[in-house]
Design a protein around this motif. Structure first.
Motif, short mmCIF file in Angstrom:
data_model
loop_
_atom_site.label_atom_id
_atom_site.label_comp_id
_atom_site.label_asym_id
_atom_site.label_seq_id
_atom_site.Cartn_x
_atom_site.Cartn_y
_atom_site.Cartn_z
N UNK A 1 1.00 -0.72 -0.37
CA UNK A 1 -0.15 0.09 0.33
C UNK A 1 0.99 1.47 -0.24
N UNK A 2 1.86 1.44 0.72
CA UNK A 2 2.54 2.36 1.12
C UNK A 2 3.64 2.81 -0.26
N UNK A 3 4.37 1.72 -0.66
CA UNK A 3 5.50 1.75 -2.23
C UNK A 3 5.14 1.29 -3.14
N UNK A 4 3.79 0.47 -2.96
CA UNK A 4 4.10 -0.74 -5.05
C UNK A 4 3.18 0.37 -5.67
N UNK A 5 2.84 1.99 -5.47
CA UNK A 5 3.03 2.62 -6.87
C UNK A 5 4.96 2.79 -7.53
N UNK B 1 5.42 -5.40 -4.94
CA UNK B 1 5.43 -5.50 -3.73
C UNK B 1 4.04 -5.90 -3.70
N UNK B 2 2.89 -5.30 -4.99
CA UNK B 2 1.94 -5.42 -5.13
C UNK B 2 1.76 -7.08 -5.28
N UNK B 3 2.91 -7.59 -5.75
CA UNK B 3 2.68 -9.15 -6.53
C UNK B 3 3.20 -9.68 -5.75
N UNK B 4 4.44 -9.46 -4.94
CA UNK B 4 4.66 -10.17 -3.49
C UNK B 4 3.08 -10.48 -2.50
N UNK B 5 2.25 -9.39 -2.15
CA UNK B 5 1.17 -9.66 -1.43
C UNK B 5 -0.10 -10.54 -1.57
N UNK B 6 0.20 -10.36 -3.41
CA UNK B 6 -1.02 -11.42 -3.97
C UNK B 6 0.02 -12.74 -3.83
#
Ligand SMILES: [Fe+2]
Length: 248
Positions: free
Chosen positions: A106-110, A115-120
């Motif tokens: 959320x903080x650094x995904x942009x 980091x968004x792929x890692x979270x998924x």
């Protein structure tokens, strides 16, 4: 005794506790791909066999065995150990790591979309492992217990079918492979769990948690695939054979 290079990774890990650390260091997968010999694994991984052999030699000379001699544990004891050590660890770690993957994405995904792929991917690991452990604890491990109790007592236990535990074991092995593959993808996305210079504390913490989690998963899956499952299958075959002999 076979030379070290001709032995399988899964068997070598049981010789000394530090050997798993050497394999982790060189990314030699000793759980889902533990049936390869050390030499084969080094060739496939592009690692110098001689370098690994030297480090293994140092580990072999160290005093001290693993506190637990896993090779001597019965299937029931292995199930109890796996539940108490590894399943408990997974359940303790999942909520914190999930919260950290979401926060960092959320903080650094942009700026860092990986980091968004890692979270998924982590979400999938967490969901899969929860379901997997429930199946082991409620289906496979009680089946293993039944087979061992019958084996120990020498009773003719009526197995409902020939492959009583073989089928659930195959399913569990496939699930191990899937979880291992997802963690390997996460490792790649995190550049071997190396945070960039500008990473915040949560980000750094997350990568070290993920690294520790993957290492624990390797040990966990190794115990199941290479000790628990073969021992349980051997007992299943022996029990089934005596059951057939009684019937004939
Ligand atoms: Fe498992």
């Amino acid at each position: 005794m076979k030379e070290l290079k001709d032995q399988k990774l899964a068997a070598l890990v049981l010789l000394k506790p530090g050997i798993a650390d050497v394999f982790e260091k060189y990314k030699l997968d000793f759980c889902c791909r533990g049936k390869r010999t050390l030499e084969e694994a080094c060739i496939q991984q592009g690692v110098e066999l001689e370098v690994v052999l030297e480090e293994l030699g140092t580990e072999m000379k160290k005093n001290g065995q693993s506190k637990i001699d896993f090779g001597k544990l019965s299937p029931i004891e292995l199930c109890n150990y796996i539940k108490a050590a590894h399943h408990t660890y997974v359940r303790q770690k999942l909520p914190g790591i999930t919260a950290h993957t979401e926060k960092v994405a959320l903080r650094h995904g942009d700026l860092y979309p990986e980091l968004e792929v890692i979270a998924e991917k982590w979400k999938l690991v967490a969901e899969d492992l929860i379901a997997h452990m429930i199946k082991e604890e409620h289906i496979l491990f009680p089946f293993v217990e039944k087979v061992q109790k019958c084996f120990d007592a020498g009773e003719s236990f009526q197995l409902p079918e020939e492959e009583f535990i073989s089928n659930p074991i195959r399913e569990m092995e496939n699930e191990h492979e899937h979880a291992g593959d997802l963690m390997a993808e996460i490792r790649e996305l995190t550049n071997d769990y190396t945070p960039p210079e500008e990473a915040c504390t949560t980000w750094r913490l997350l990568f070290s948690e993920l690294k520790e989690f993957e290492e624990d998963l390797h040990r966990h899956v190794h115990l199941e695939n290479f000790l628990l499952f073969p021992k349980a299958l051997e007992m299943e075959r022996a029990v089934f054979k005596s059951q057939k002999a009684v019937q004939d």
